[in-house]
Design a protein around this motif. Structure first.
Motif, mmCIF file in Angstrom:
data_model
loop_
_atom_site.group_PDB
_atom_site.id
_atom_site.type_symbol
_atom_site.label_atom_id
_atom_site.label_comp_id
_atom_site.label_asym_id
_atom_site.label_seq_id
_atom_site.Cartn_x
_atom_site.Cartn_y
_atom_site.Cartn_z
ATOM 1 N N HIS A 21 0.823 -1.220 0.000
ATOM 2 C CA HIS A 21 0.000 0.000 0.000
ATOM 3 C C HIS A 21 0.856 1.268 0.000
ATOM 4 N N GLU A 24 1.820 2.047 -3.634
ATOM 5 C CA GLU A 24 0.758 2.323 -4.608
ATOM 6 C C GLU A 24 0.810 3.731 -5.188
ATOM 7 N N ASN A 31 5.657 -1.744 -7.262
ATOM 8 C CA ASN A 31 4.825 -2.810 -6.711
ATOM 9 C C ASN A 31 5.099 -4.126 -7.433
#
Length: 171
Positions: A21, A24, A31
């Motif tokens: 997260h 992101e 990622n």
């Protein structure tokens, strides 16, 4: 390891700290580099020892779909991918072209909504490869009730109630 009558789930530990997260907001490549190598290795080793027990590879998200593309080729299995988000592809971008290359090789893409289906078709994935997942409710178990009566029964009368089901992140 979780086992049921017709289902076996293997869960693997992951390098934590909620990096997925945190990454992101950066270009998607970060990622990809964080998730894909280890997940590919674990999945490949699992398939080496369990290939005769696997009928379909079910990938969740684009990183999983990338891995499923190669596992499908090596192990001669069917592969599907379920979208986990709207990806906001920029037309003609490397990300859109790479995603089309990955998804076009899978047997089916399960889109989470008509909007998701539309964006996947817009990057060039054939419509017949895409199915929309219909979120369902067991209407034999969950039936509409009178809201006011339910609030009284629960002790919530006079309160504004909201139910949110999902991930509370911007994407």
């Amino acid at each position: 390891l979780e086992r049921d009558e017709n289902l076996e789930i293997h869960r693997f530990s992951w390098i934590g700290f909620n990096f997925f997260h945190k990454l992101e907001r950066f270009p998607v490549i970060f990622n990809f580099l964080y998730l894909t190598p280890y997940l590919f290795l674990r999945s490949f080793l699992f398939m080496l020892t369990h290939k005769n027990r696997v009928d379909v590879i079910d990938a969740q998200g684009l990183n999983g779909a990338f891995i499923a593309k190669f596992l499908k080729l090596v192990f001669k299995k069917r592969a599907v991918m379920s979208t986990m988000a709207l990806y906001s592809f920029k037309p003609g971008s490397f990300f859109a072209r790479a995603t089309r290359w990955i998804l076009s090789s899978l047997d089916k893409v399960i889109a989470e909504s008509e909007e998701s289906k539309g964006e996947i078709m817009a990057i060039g994935v054939a419509e017949d490869k895409i199915a929309v997942f219909n979120h369902w409710v067991d209407q034999d178990r969950f039936k509409p009730r009178r809201k006011a009566e339910c609030k009284v029964k629960l002790g919530w009368e006079g309160k504004f109630i909201v139910l949110f089901v999902g991930r509370a992140i911007p994407i």
